[in-house]
Write a protein that holds these residues in place. Structure first.
Motif, PDB file in Angstrom:
ATOM      1  N   ILE A   1     -12.460 -27.319 -41.472  1.00  8.84           N
ATOM      2  CA  ILE A   1     -13.423 -26.626 -40.798  1.00  8.84           C
ATOM      3  C   ILE A   1     -14.245 -27.640 -39.944  1.00  8.84           C
ATOM      4  CG2 ILE A   1     -15.369 -25.148 -40.919  1.00  8.84           C
ATOM      5  CD1 ILE A   1     -14.167 -24.089 -43.666  1.00  8.84           C
ATOM      6  N   ILE A   2     -14.128 -27.388 -38.758  1.00  5.55           N
ATOM      7  CA  ILE A   2     -14.624 -28.405 -37.744  1.00  5.55           C
ATOM      8  C   ILE A   2     -15.947 -27.499 -37.208  1.00  5.55           C
ATOM      9  CG2 ILE A   2     -14.560 -29.637 -35.599  1.00  5.55           C
ATOM     10  CD1 ILE A   2     -12.604 -30.720 -37.825  1.00  5.55           C
ATOM     11  N   HIS A   3     -17.040 -28.280 -37.201  1.00  7.31           N
ATOM     12  CA  HIS A   3     -18.403 -27.797 -36.509  1.00  7.31           C
ATOM     13  C   HIS A   3     -18.799 -28.748 -35.368  1.00  7.31           C
ATOM     14  CE1 HIS A   3     -19.875 -25.908 -40.434  1.00  7.31           C
ATOM     15  NE2 HIS A   3     -18.755 -26.527 -41.007  1.00  7.31           N
ATOM     16  N   ASN A   4     -18.531 -28.152 -34.152  1.00  7.48           N
ATOM     17  CA  ASN A   4     -18.741 -29.096 -33.061  1.00  7.48           C
ATOM     18  C   ASN A   4     -19.960 -28.588 -32.448  1.00  7.48           C
ATOM     19  OD1 ASN A   4     -17.144 -31.080 -32.439  1.00  7.48           O
ATOM     20  ND2 ASN A   4     -15.535 -29.884 -31.576  1.00  7.48           N
ATOM     21  N   ARG A   5     -20.758 -29.354 -31.880  1.00  8.21           N
ATOM     22  CA  ARG A   5     -22.286 -29.196 -31.463  1.00  8.21           C
ATOM     23  C   ARG A   5     -22.321 -28.528 -30.121  1.00  8.21           C
ATOM     24  NH1 ARG A   5     -25.044 -34.823 -32.386  1.00  8.21           N
ATOM     25  NH2 ARG A   5     -23.163 -35.575 -31.854  1.00  8.21           N
ATOM     26  N   ARG A   6     -21.199 -28.515 -29.521  1.00  6.73           N
ATOM     27  CA  ARG A   6     -21.104 -27.997 -28.063  1.00  6.73           C
ATOM     28  C   ARG A   6     -21.054 -26.335 -28.397  1.00  6.73           C
ATOM     29  NH1 ARG A   6     -17.510 -29.730 -23.009  1.00  6.73           N
ATOM     30  NH2 ARG A   6     -18.473 -28.440 -21.519  1.00  6.73           N
TER      31      ARG A   6
ATOM     32  N   VAL B   1     -36.073 -24.927 -13.363  1.00  7.37           N
ATOM     33  CA  VAL B   1     -35.253 -25.608 -14.346  1.00  7.37           C
ATOM     34  C   VAL B   1     -33.705 -25.308 -13.855  1.00  7.37           C
ATOM     35  CG1 VAL B   1     -35.484 -23.994 -16.024  1.00  7.37           C
ATOM     36  CG2 VAL B   1     -34.626 -26.176 -16.974  1.00  7.37           C
ATOM     37  N   ALA B   2     -32.993 -26.578 -14.060  1.00  8.51           N
ATOM     38  CA  ALA B   2     -31.463 -26.359 -13.968  1.00  8.51           C
ATOM     39  C   ALA B   2     -30.836 -26.740 -15.298  1.00  8.51           C
ATOM     40  CB  ALA B   2     -30.958 -26.600 -12.753  1.00  8.51           C
ATOM     41  N   ALA B   3     -29.640 -26.302 -15.791  1.00  6.35           N
ATOM     42  CA  ALA B   3     -29.100 -26.732 -16.737  1.00  6.35           C
ATOM     43  C   ALA B   3     -27.508 -27.332 -16.413  1.00  6.35           C
ATOM     44  CB  ALA B   3     -28.678 -25.734 -17.997  1.00  6.35           C
ATOM     45  N   GLY B   4     -27.144 -28.495 -16.743  1.00  5.30           N
ATOM     46  CA  GLY B   4     -26.091 -29.043 -16.615  1.00  5.30           C
ATOM     47  C   GLY B   4     -25.538 -30.168 -17.442  1.00  5.30           C
ATOM     48  N   GLU B   5     -24.064 -30.574 -17.196  1.00  4.31           N
ATOM     49  CA  GLU B   5     -23.890 -31.792 -18.065  1.00  4.31           C
ATOM     50  C   GLU B   5     -23.958 -33.032 -17.299  1.00  4.31           C
ATOM     51  OE1 GLU B   5     -19.882 -32.925 -20.736  1.00  4.31           O
ATOM     52  OE2 GLU B   5     -20.511 -30.732 -20.486  1.00  4.31           O
ATOM     53  N   PHE B   6     -24.951 -33.698 -17.219  1.00  6.32           N
ATOM     54  CA  PHE B   6     -25.196 -34.804 -16.504  1.00  6.32           C
ATOM     55  C   PHE B   6     -24.531 -36.169 -16.705  1.00  6.32           C
ATOM     56  CE2 PHE B   6     -29.136 -32.295 -15.864  1.00  6.32           C
ATOM     57  CZ  PHE B   6     -28.646 -31.504 -14.698  1.00  6.32           C
ATOM     58  N   ASN B   7     -24.453 -36.511 -17.883  1.00  3.47           N
ATOM     59  CA  ASN B   7     -24.063 -37.624 -18.593  1.00  3.47           C
ATOM     60  C   ASN B   7     -22.696 -37.612 -19.070  1.00  3.47           C
ATOM     61  OD1 ASN B   7     -24.986 -36.343 -20.880  1.00  3.47           O
ATOM     62  ND2 ASN B   7     -25.727 -38.303 -21.724  1.00  3.47           N
ATOM     63  N   GLN B   8     -22.145 -36.503 -18.958  1.00  6.30           N
ATOM     64  CA  GLN B   8     -20.796 -36.177 -19.355  1.00  6.30           C
ATOM     65  C   GLN B   8     -20.225 -36.248 -21.047  1.00  6.30           C
ATOM     66  OE1 GLN B   8     -18.701 -38.697 -16.191  1.00  6.30           O
ATOM     67  NE2 GLN B   8     -17.878 -36.559 -15.314  1.00  6.30           N
ATOM     68  N   ASP B   9     -21.255 -35.925 -22.008  1.00  5.37           N
ATOM     69  CA  ASP B   9     -21.119 -36.598 -23.249  1.00  5.37           C
ATOM     70  C   ASP B   9     -20.790 -35.169 -24.043  1.00  5.37           C
ATOM     71  OD1 ASP B   9     -23.648 -35.005 -22.884  1.00  5.37           O
ATOM     72  OD2 ASP B   9     -24.433 -36.570 -24.304  1.00  5.37           O
ATOM     73  N   GLY B  10     -20.740 -34.044 -23.316  1.00  3.42           N
ATOM     74  CA  GLY B  10     -20.458 -32.886 -24.018  1.00  3.42           C
ATOM     75  C   GLY B  10     -21.541 -31.844 -24.519  1.00  3.42           C
TER      76      GLY B  10
ATOM     77  N   GLN C   1     -25.293 -30.039 -23.164  1.00  3.99           N
ATOM     78  CA  GLN C   1     -25.832 -29.582 -21.996  1.00  3.99           C
ATOM     79  C   GLN C   1     -27.260 -30.316 -21.839  1.00  3.99           C
ATOM     80  OE1 GLN C   1     -25.183 -26.920 -19.614  1.00  3.99           O
ATOM     81  NE2 GLN C   1     -23.257 -27.718 -20.458  1.00  3.99           N
ATOM     82  N   ASP C   2     -27.440 -30.686 -20.591  1.00  3.82           N
ATOM     83  CA  ASP C   2     -28.926 -31.342 -20.401  1.00  3.82           C
ATOM     84  C   ASP C   2     -29.574 -30.553 -19.117  1.00  3.82           C
ATOM     85  OD1 ASP C   2     -27.720 -33.907 -21.209  1.00  3.82           O
ATOM     86  OD2 ASP C   2     -26.535 -33.971 -19.553  1.00  3.82           O
ATOM     87  N   LEU C   3     -30.798 -30.832 -18.883  1.00  2.86           N
ATOM     88  CA  LEU C   3     -31.882 -30.212 -18.403  1.00  2.86           C
ATOM     89  C   LEU C   3     -32.562 -30.933 -17.068  1.00  2.86           C
ATOM     90  CD1 LEU C   3     -33.849 -28.061 -20.883  1.00  2.86           C
ATOM     91  CD2 LEU C   3     -32.091 -27.260 -19.411  1.00  2.86           C
ATOM     92  N   ALA C   4     -32.590 -30.269 -15.963  1.00  2.00           N
ATOM     93  CA  ALA C   4     -33.383 -30.991 -14.813  1.00  2.00           C
ATOM     94  C   ALA C   4     -34.643 -30.028 -14.323  1.00  2.00           C
ATOM     95  CB  ALA C   4     -32.714 -31.148 -13.432  1.00  2.00           C
ATOM     96  N   VAL C   5     -36.007 -30.546 -14.508  1.00  2.00           N
ATOM     97  CA  VAL C   5     -36.777 -29.754 -14.159  1.00  2.00           C
ATOM     98  C   VAL C   5     -37.837 -30.105 -13.006  1.00  2.00           C
ATOM     99  CG1 VAL C   5     -39.370 -28.890 -15.274  1.00  2.00           C
ATOM    100  CG2 VAL C   5     -37.169 -29.375 -16.755  1.00  2.00           C
TER     101      VAL C   5
ATOM    102  N   GLY D   1     -29.267 -34.159 -23.283  1.00  2.00           N
ATOM    103  CA  GLY D   1     -29.448 -33.164 -24.560  1.00  2.00           C
ATOM    104  C   GLY D   1     -28.797 -34.111 -25.545  1.00  2.00           C
ATOM    105  N   LYS D   2     -28.976 -33.793 -26.789  1.00  2.00           N
ATOM    106  CA  LYS D   2     -28.557 -34.413 -27.796  1.00  2.00           C
ATOM    107  C   LYS D   2     -27.735 -33.494 -28.773  1.00  2.00           C
ATOM    108  CE  LYS D   2     -32.420 -36.093 -29.548  1.00  2.00           C
ATOM    109  NZ  LYS D   2     -33.194 -37.218 -30.273  1.00  2.00           N
ATOM    110  N   GLY D   3     -27.729 -32.292 -28.632  1.00  2.00           N
ATOM    111  CA  GLY D   3     -27.069 -31.293 -29.488  1.00  2.00           C
ATOM    112  C   GLY D   3     -28.261 -30.572 -30.314  1.00  2.00           C
ATOM    113  N   GLY D   4     -28.041 -29.219 -30.599  1.00  2.00           N
ATOM    114  CA  GLY D   4     -28.926 -28.676 -31.524  1.00  2.00           C
ATOM    115  C   GLY D   4     -30.148 -28.421 -30.773  1.00  2.00           C
ATOM    116  N   ALA D   5     -30.150 -28.181 -29.465  1.00  2.00           N
ATOM    117  CA  ALA D   5     -31.461 -27.876 -28.561  1.00  2.00           C
ATOM    118  C   ALA D   5     -32.504 -29.117 -28.702  1.00  2.00           C
ATOM    119  CB  ALA D   5     -32.055 -26.575 -29.036  1.00  2.00           C
ATOM    120  N   THR D   6     -32.026 -30.474 -28.795  1.00  2.49           N
ATOM    121  CA  THR D   6     -32.852 -31.471 -28.935  1.00  2.49           C
ATOM    122  C   THR D   6     -32.558 -32.310 -27.629  1.00  2.49           C
ATOM    123  OG1 THR D   6     -31.242 -32.906 -30.278  1.00  2.49           O
ATOM    124  CG2 THR D   6     -33.187 -31.441 -31.423  1.00  2.49           C
TER     125      THR D   6
END
Length: 347
Positions: free
Chosen positions: A80-85, A178-187, A189-193, A205-210
């Protein structure tokens, strides 16, 4: 997916570590996956008592030989795989039997494990909300961004506030967009404010809304350097997201920040389109495969189309109602051609 052995000391201290990616390097959705592992080794052979009738050896003599005897065992099970994305509950994996998937009537999945704890997730992504806030009556308020985690049922958890201001007491007290996107291609979501200070705060983003602590991109300076809007899009089609920033400051216009791919940006173009740009919509209006922009201008009561032919070139100017504030694109007539909808503050 690929798996590797870890903890190879001792017979009972071996485990599989999954990378959670498919052959193209993309993260697989959270769920249960069948796998087969072949365990192989060689051991010292010994002489056996021969069978004079040509059958298998009768017994093992225990006398060592110079041979190495191969041994292989195939183990088939499920992980069972839990992927943060695709799940807000962190990354990890577990073997079926220790963790079980239990589909629920509402479409959610209950995961139970051997320790009695449980997790509920919904198949596929669960959209969250990020809201930029202004603070007219709270000069010393230090939060300017609200995160509301989605439940996957159309409802959201209570807001979590984040600090994104570069200066608590000086200019730049408000976040306008605010805009959301994947800016450093690590899977993740990142934010630009977009901040009143004329800076863009980048939260990786580090995953888990952190998120990592904000990094700031200075877009414009001056007596009144307010940024009013930010959007994310791969404008130059290089596989890396860029930022479109609007300013109603001393210099009014559209700023293009090209993405590098590691979460950093650089100013690549500035376009003067008219007074008081307030919002932008992104779509391929001329069907050439390149994104175009529709920019709303409050002061001139018009929408300016920027075509992405070779760089963004100003195109048609469309009059709209008084003091337009926002814009959206959709094929309202179902003719295969996108249309524009613009709300107006005055009429």
């Amino acid at each position: 997916m690929k798996a590797s052995f870890i903890g190879t000391v001792g017979e009972s201290r071996q485990a599989l570590l999954w990378d959670g990616k498919n052959a193209r390097g993309q993260k697989v959705p959270t769920g249960s996956y069948l796998y087969t592992v072949r365990l192989s080794n060689e051991y010292d052979g010994t002489y056996a008592t021969t069978n004079t009738f040509g059958g298998p050896p009768i017994s093992d003599t225990g006398i060592p030989t110079d041979e190495r005897i191969p041994l292989a065992v195939d183990i088939t099970a499920a992980a069972i795989i839990h992927n943060r994305r695709d799940s807000a509950f962190g990354a990890g994996w577990g073997l079926r039997g220790l963790e079980q998937l239990h589909p629920q009537p509402d479409g959610t999945i209950l995961i139970t494990d051997g320790e009695g704890s449980s997790t509920v997730f919904r198949k596929g992504p669960m959209p969250d909300l990020a809201v930029a806030t202004e603070s007219f009556f709270s000069t010393f308020r230090t939060e300017a961004l609200s995160i509301l985690l989605g439940m996957g049922t159309g409802s959201f958890q209570p807001e979590q506030r984040m600090k994104v201001r570069p200066d608590m007491f000086g200019s730049g007290q408000d976040a306008f967009s605010v805009a959301a996107g994947e800016f450093n291609q690590d899977g993740f979501q990142d934010l630009a404010v977009a901040l009143e200070s004329g800076d863009i705060a980048i939260l990786l983003g580090k995953g888990g809304a952190t998120f990592e602590p904000p990094q700031y991109v200075s877009v414009i300076t001056g007596f009144s350097p307010a940024l009013t809007f930010v959007a994310a899009e791969d404008l130059d089609q290089d596989g890396i997201q860029d930022l479109i920033v609007l300013s109603q400051a001393d210099f009014e216009g559209v700023f293009i920040l090209s993405g590098v791919g590691d979460g950093t940006f650089f100013l690549s173009d500035v376009i003067q389109t008219g007074p008081a740009p307030a919002s932008v919509a992104i779509e391929d209006f001329d069907a050439d495969g390149l994104p175009d922009l529709a920019v709303v201008h409050e002061a001139s009561d018009e929408v300016v189309i920027l075509l992405g032919t070779s760089g963004l070139q100003p195109g048609q100017r469309l009059p709209v109602g008084g003091l337009p504030r926002s814009i959206t694109v959709e094929d309202f007539t179902s003719d295969g051609i996108v249309d524009l909808a613009v709300p107006n503050f005055l009429d």
